[in-house]
Scaffold this motif. Sequence first.
Motif, PDB file in Angstrom:
ATOM      1  N   LEU A  40     -10.389   9.939   0.137  1.00  0.00           N
ATOM      2  CA  LEU A  40      -9.759   8.902   1.329  1.00  0.00           C
ATOM      3  C   LEU A  40      -9.626   9.766   2.671  1.00  0.00           C
ATOM      4  CD1 LEU A  40      -8.607   6.384   2.316  1.00  0.00           C
ATOM      5  CD2 LEU A  40      -6.421   7.184   1.500  1.00  0.00           C
ATOM      6  N   ARG A  41      -9.287  11.029   2.462  1.00  0.00           N
ATOM      7  CA  ARG A  41      -8.920  11.983   3.564  1.00  0.00           C
ATOM      8  C   ARG A  41     -10.404  12.180   4.287  1.00  0.00           C
ATOM      9  NH1 ARG A  41      -4.668  13.965   5.626  1.00  0.00           N
ATOM     10  NH2 ARG A  41      -2.870  14.083   4.346  1.00  0.00           N
ATOM     11  N   ASP A  42     -11.553  12.415   3.346  1.00  0.00           N
ATOM     12  CA  ASP A  42     -12.955  12.200   3.831  1.00  0.00           C
ATOM     13  C   ASP A  42     -13.301  11.241   4.761  1.00  0.00           C
ATOM     14  OD1 ASP A  42     -13.272  14.866   2.928  1.00  0.00           O
ATOM     15  OD2 ASP A  42     -14.173  14.382   0.868  1.00  0.00           O
ATOM     16  N   GLU A  43     -12.931  10.081   4.081  1.00  0.00           N
ATOM     17  CA  GLU A  43     -13.476   8.712   4.747  1.00  0.00           C
ATOM     18  C   GLU A  43     -12.448   8.655   6.153  1.00  0.00           C
ATOM     19  OE1 GLU A  43     -15.293   6.321   4.050  1.00  0.00           O
ATOM     20  OE2 GLU A  43     -16.142   7.456   2.081  1.00  0.00           O
ATOM     21  N   CYS A  44     -11.384   8.988   5.974  1.00  0.00           N
ATOM     22  CA  CYS A  44     -10.553   8.989   7.391  1.00  0.00           C
ATOM     23  C   CYS A  44     -11.132  10.088   8.494  1.00  0.00           C
ATOM     24  CB  CYS A  44      -8.882   9.261   6.950  1.00  0.00           C
ATOM     25  SG  CYS A  44      -8.091   8.409   5.970  1.00  0.00           S
ATOM     26  N   ASP A  62      -2.014  14.491 -11.132  1.00  0.00           N
ATOM     27  CA  ASP A  62      -3.064  13.962 -11.971  1.00  0.00           C
ATOM     28  C   ASP A  62      -4.357  14.289 -11.116  1.00  0.00           C
ATOM     29  OD1 ASP A  62      -5.297  12.297 -12.896  1.00  0.00           O
ATOM     30  OD2 ASP A  62      -3.824  10.433 -12.931  1.00  0.00           O
ATOM     31  N   PRO A  63      -5.368  14.911 -11.653  1.00  0.00           N
ATOM     32  CA  PRO A  63      -6.859  15.374 -11.094  1.00  0.00           C
ATOM     33  C   PRO A  63      -7.554  14.074 -10.485  1.00  0.00           C
ATOM     34  CG  PRO A  63      -6.471  16.206 -13.331  1.00  0.00           C
ATOM     35  CD  PRO A  63      -5.424  15.286 -13.143  1.00  0.00           C
ATOM     36  N   ARG A  64      -7.296  12.883 -11.098  1.00  0.00           N
ATOM     37  CA  ARG A  64      -7.923  11.538 -10.517  1.00  0.00           C
ATOM     38  C   ARG A  64      -7.221  11.441  -9.390  1.00  0.00           C
ATOM     39  NH1 ARG A  64      -7.254   7.674 -15.352  1.00  0.00           N
ATOM     40  NH2 ARG A  64      -5.240   8.821 -15.254  1.00  0.00           N
ATOM     41  N   THR A  65      -5.768  11.433  -9.036  1.00  0.00           N
ATOM     42  CA  THR A  65      -5.311  11.155  -7.901  1.00  0.00           C
ATOM     43  C   THR A  65      -5.982  12.263  -6.797  1.00  0.00           C
ATOM     44  OG1 THR A  65      -3.196  10.288  -8.961  1.00  0.00           O
ATOM     45  CG2 THR A  65      -3.108  11.069  -6.786  1.00  0.00           C
ATOM     46  N   VAL A  66      -5.720  13.402  -7.162  1.00  0.00           N
ATOM     47  CA  VAL A  66      -6.158  14.460  -6.243  1.00  0.00           C
ATOM     48  C   VAL A  66      -7.482  14.079  -5.763  1.00  0.00           C
ATOM     49  CG1 VAL A  66      -6.619  17.005  -5.721  1.00  0.00           C
ATOM     50  CG2 VAL A  66      -4.674  16.174  -7.287  1.00  0.00           C
ATOM     51  N   ALA A  67      -8.502  13.772  -6.388  1.00  0.00           N
ATOM     52  CA  ALA A  67     -10.030  13.446  -6.108  1.00  0.00           C
ATOM     53  C   ALA A  67     -10.011  12.233  -5.237  1.00  0.00           C
ATOM     54  CB  ALA A  67     -10.791  13.316  -7.516  1.00  0.00           C
ATOM     55  N   THR A 102       0.635  -1.419   0.243  1.00  0.00           N
ATOM     56  CA  THR A 102      -0.160   0.019   0.035  1.00  0.00           C
ATOM     57  C   THR A 102       0.837   1.185   0.021  1.00  0.00           C
ATOM     58  OG1 THR A 102      -1.668  -1.180   1.239  1.00  0.00           O
ATOM     59  CG2 THR A 102      -1.796   1.184   1.193  1.00  0.00           C
ATOM     60  N   ALA A 103       1.921   1.031   0.753  1.00  0.00           N
ATOM     61  CA  ALA A 103       2.951   2.226   1.015  1.00  0.00           C
ATOM     62  C   ALA A 103       3.481   2.457  -0.605  1.00  0.00           C
ATOM     63  CB  ALA A 103       3.876   2.214   2.031  1.00  0.00           C
ATOM     64  N   ALA A 104       3.855   1.531  -1.145  1.00  0.00           N
ATOM     65  CA  ALA A 104       4.466   1.406  -2.488  1.00  0.00           C
ATOM     66  C   ALA A 104       3.267   2.347  -3.558  1.00  0.00           C
ATOM     67  CB  ALA A 104       5.092   0.104  -2.828  1.00  0.00           C
ATOM     68  N   ALA A 105       2.052   1.641  -3.563  1.00  0.00           N
ATOM     69  CA  ALA A 105       1.171   2.305  -4.335  1.00  0.00           C
ATOM     70  C   ALA A 105       0.821   3.708  -4.077  1.00  0.00           C
ATOM     71  CB  ALA A 105      -0.248   1.542  -4.107  1.00  0.00           C
ATOM     72  N   PHE A 106       0.958   4.236  -2.876  1.00  0.00           N
ATOM     73  CA  PHE A 106       0.778   5.485  -2.642  1.00  0.00           C
ATOM     74  C   PHE A 106       2.118   6.334  -3.120  1.00  0.00           C
ATOM     75  CE2 PHE A 106      -2.541   4.697   0.341  1.00  0.00           C
ATOM     76  CZ  PHE A 106      -3.050   5.847   0.232  1.00  0.00           C
ATOM     77  N   ASP A 107       3.207   5.991  -3.093  1.00  0.00           N
ATOM     78  CA  ASP A 107       4.460   6.480  -3.631  1.00  0.00           C
ATOM     79  C   ASP A 107       4.587   6.582  -4.966  1.00  0.00           C
ATOM     80  OD1 ASP A 107       5.400   6.780  -0.960  1.00  0.00           O
ATOM     81  OD2 ASP A 107       6.631   5.039  -1.145  1.00  0.00           O
ATOM     82  N   ALA A 108       3.589   5.578  -5.607  1.00  0.00           N
ATOM     83  CA  ALA A 108       3.532   5.472  -7.133  1.00  0.00           C
ATOM     84  C   ALA A 108       2.641   6.736  -7.779  1.00  0.00           C
ATOM     85  CB  ALA A 108       3.606   4.276  -7.545  1.00  0.00           C
ATOM     86  N   LEU A 109       1.619   7.213  -7.104  1.00  0.00           N
ATOM     87  CA  LEU A 109       0.690   7.790  -7.219  1.00  0.00           C
ATOM     88  C   LEU A 109       1.382   9.248  -7.969  1.00  0.00           C
ATOM     89  CD1 LEU A 109      -1.858   7.573  -4.618  1.00  0.00           C
ATOM     90  CD2 LEU A 109      -1.959   6.763  -6.844  1.00  0.00           C
ATOM     91  N   ASP A 110       0.768   9.828  -8.852  1.00  0.00           N
ATOM     92  CA  ASP A 110       1.144  10.943  -9.545  1.00  0.00           C
ATOM     93  C   ASP A 110       0.221  12.183  -8.917  1.00  0.00           C
ATOM     94  OD1 ASP A 110       1.549  13.375 -11.252  1.00  0.00           O
ATOM     95  OD2 ASP A 110       0.613  12.459 -12.939  1.00  0.00           O
ATOM     96  N   PRO A 111       0.940  13.313  -8.156  1.00  0.00           N
ATOM     97  CA  PRO A 111       0.439  14.275  -7.570  1.00  0.00           C
ATOM     98  C   PRO A 111      -0.208  15.134  -8.433  1.00  0.00           C
ATOM     99  CG  PRO A 111       2.522  14.284  -7.122  1.00  0.00           C
ATOM    100  CD  PRO A 111       2.221  13.353  -7.691  1.00  0.00           C
TER     101      PRO A 111
END
Length: 109
Positions: free
Chosen positions: A97-101, A87-92, A76-85
């Motif tokens: 996820l922050r709302d769920e937290c 990319d609007p889909r990543t931001v969304a 999971t940590a590796a998948a987060f690290d691979a995200l493109d910050p």
Amino acid sequence: MTAPQAVALAHRAVVPAGGPLAVVDLGGNGTTATVLAAAAPGVLPDAVGRTLSCRTGGADVDDAVFAFVRSSSPATAAAFDALDPEDPRTVAALTALRDECRAAKQLLS
């Protein structure tokens, strides 16, 4: 009547009488904790000592829950690290996820 006293009176139906009650207010930017003396149902309990406060608040807990989810496994940590910050889909997705937290924290409190 103080806020902790109101909380105590409101919850005495589900909290056994006869013992002290700790009331913690996890605010957005700070936390307060008050211990109330034992009181019979319907009786206004008195604070034992003074209310304690700290600067750690709900936003800090939101961040901790997010960090827990992010580091829940090496994959999971590796998948987060691979995200493109950028990319609007990543931001969304991260916003959702922050709302769920935040919702998880509110459910726990």
